[in-house]
Design an enzyme around this catalytic site. Sequence first.
Site, PDB file in Angstrom:
ATOM      1  N   LYS A   1      98.744  97.142 -41.935  1.00  0.00           N
ATOM      2  CA  LYS A   1      98.635  98.276 -41.067  1.00  0.00           C
ATOM      3  C   LYS A   1      99.792  98.671 -40.416  1.00  0.00           C
ATOM      4  O   LYS A   1     100.878  97.840 -40.153  1.00  0.00           O
ATOM      5  CB  LYS A   1      97.581  97.945 -40.020  1.00  0.00           C
ATOM      6  CG  LYS A   1      96.118  97.520 -40.425  1.00  0.00           C
ATOM      7  CD  LYS A   1      95.143  97.530 -39.303  1.00  0.00           C
ATOM      8  CE  LYS A   1      93.853  97.788 -39.861  1.00  0.00           C
ATOM      9  NZ  LYS A   1      93.022  96.568 -40.372  1.00  0.00           N
TER      10      LYS A   1
ATOM     11  N   GLU B   1      87.596  86.812 -47.804  1.00  0.00           N
ATOM     12  CA  GLU B   1      88.014  86.441 -46.444  1.00  0.00           C
ATOM     13  C   GLU B   1      86.824  86.226 -45.527  1.00  0.00           C
ATOM     14  O   GLU B   1      86.163  87.187 -45.612  1.00  0.00           O
ATOM     15  CB  GLU B   1      89.228  87.081 -46.169  1.00  0.00           C
ATOM     16  CG  GLU B   1      89.905  86.516 -44.950  1.00  0.00           C
ATOM     17  CD  GLU B   1      90.495  87.919 -44.275  1.00  0.00           C
ATOM     18  OE1 GLU B   1      90.682  87.720 -43.096  1.00  0.00           O
ATOM     19  OE2 GLU B   1      90.766  88.965 -45.037  1.00  0.00           O
TER      20      GLU B   1
HETATM   21  N1  PSU Z   1      94.694  92.977 -41.019  1.00  0.00           N
HETATM   22  C1  PSU Z   1      93.786  93.645 -41.124  1.00  0.00           C
HETATM   23  N2  PSU Z   1      92.349  93.285 -41.220  1.00  0.00           N
HETATM   24  C2  PSU Z   1      92.282  92.018 -40.647  1.00  0.00           C
HETATM   25  C3  PSU Z   1      93.354  91.013 -40.551  1.00  0.00           C
HETATM   26  C4  PSU Z   1      94.579  91.636 -40.688  1.00  0.00           C
HETATM   27  O1  PSU Z   1      94.076  94.864 -41.514  1.00  0.00           O
HETATM   28  O2  PSU Z   1      91.073  91.449 -40.685  1.00  0.00           O
HETATM   29  C5  PSU Z   1      92.954  89.829 -40.375  1.00  0.00           C
HETATM   30  C6  PSU Z   1      93.228  88.980 -41.628  1.00  0.00           C
HETATM   31  O3  PSU Z   1      92.312  87.842 -41.479  1.00  0.00           O
HETATM   32  C7  PSU Z   1      94.514  88.608 -41.592  1.00  0.00           C
HETATM   33  C8  PSU Z   1      94.810  88.087 -40.077  1.00  0.00           C
HETATM   34  O4  PSU Z   1      94.942  87.305 -42.214  1.00  0.00           O
HETATM   35  O5  PSU Z   1      94.225  89.159 -39.540  1.00  0.00           O
HETATM   36  C9  PSU Z   1      96.159  88.164 -39.712  1.00  0.00           C
HETATM   37  O6  PSU Z   1      96.312  87.569 -38.437  1.00  0.00           O
HETATM   38  P1  PSU Z   1      97.720  87.084 -37.671  1.00  0.00           P
HETATM   39  O7  PSU Z   1      98.512  88.511 -37.512  1.00  0.00           O
HETATM   40  O8  PSU Z   1      97.213  86.530 -36.212  1.00  0.00           O
HETATM   41  O9  PSU Z   1      98.410  86.411 -38.594  1.00  0.00           O
END
Ligand code: PSU
Length: 307
Positions: free
Chosen positions: A158, A25
Amino acid sequence: MNQPFVISDAVADALQNGRPVVALESTIISHGLPRPRNLAAAQEFEEILRSAGVTPATIAVLDGVPRIGLDADGVRRIADEDMVKASVRDLPILAAKKISGATTVAATAYLAGRAGVRVFATGGLGGVHRGASSSFDESADLSALALAGVTVVAAGVKSVLDIAGTLERLETLSVPVVGYRTTNFPSFWLTESGEQIDWSVDSPEEVAAVMRAQYELGHGQGIIVANPLPPELQWEPAEHDAVLLEALAEADARGIRGKAVTPFLLSYIVGASGGRSLEVNLDIARNNVRLAGEIAKAWSRTTQGQR
Ligand code: PSU
Ligand code: MN
């Protein structure tokens, strides 16, 4: 009509010959890790795979074009440029405007699936945010994984998120969740969240067998392999809990909303932990990349990479 996305020569060659490939990613690089460590991390994740005989496919949108597999300059760009965070819904807009974007788990899994890459490593997944019953803030990672046909290795979600709510939504979306040698769902920096899941798997071969069976049953979903850090590598729980509470309160006080929430929490936590969370974060990602490499190898052994 131009190609809607570009698969690098290295990735295309590996896929054609049934050799193992793992998608990586780019939002974790551009918005999840601070500069300049992010560039070293992106290079290291690719190198872990190469030295295991697996072709890395880092995924990002460069100048509007989704790319499955980056060259060295592409990897540098996702680390150095101020790219937008791109989920699945942003892809057509970036394409029309010829803008670059770092792909989230959702967009990476979508593009990997379209390209035929079946295994994907990340750090943590997005999920259901705390307070989602009023804010409706649930990451598109969940619905994207329900359709992608990709196995993602992640250290759970998390604890800034609603972990139990996230697992409930994954059940609704019919996404299989298996723990790697555990039924205690990890909460990213911590080995155990306390939330139990139904199933565990014991080997990369067993994951490949689940992937094959899912395909034969005609399901298009992805599979989540929840891979906890060994306890001796986790963040000290008391410090973790204190910093997380502070981060959530700060996001609330500053009125951070929408797609800015996750990047805000991640960078706030790195600062407030004096870098400790970052070291654990890197160990998590390495651990997931290694396991994903083994799963990709098992998948290519049993199926020659075909499904
Ligand atoms: N959670 C983590 N590290 C990250 C992300 C999420 O522990 O880097 C990043 C990933 O790219 C995930 C995105 O797909 O955040 C999710 O964001 P949102 O909650 O806005 O969908
Ligand atoms: Mn959101």
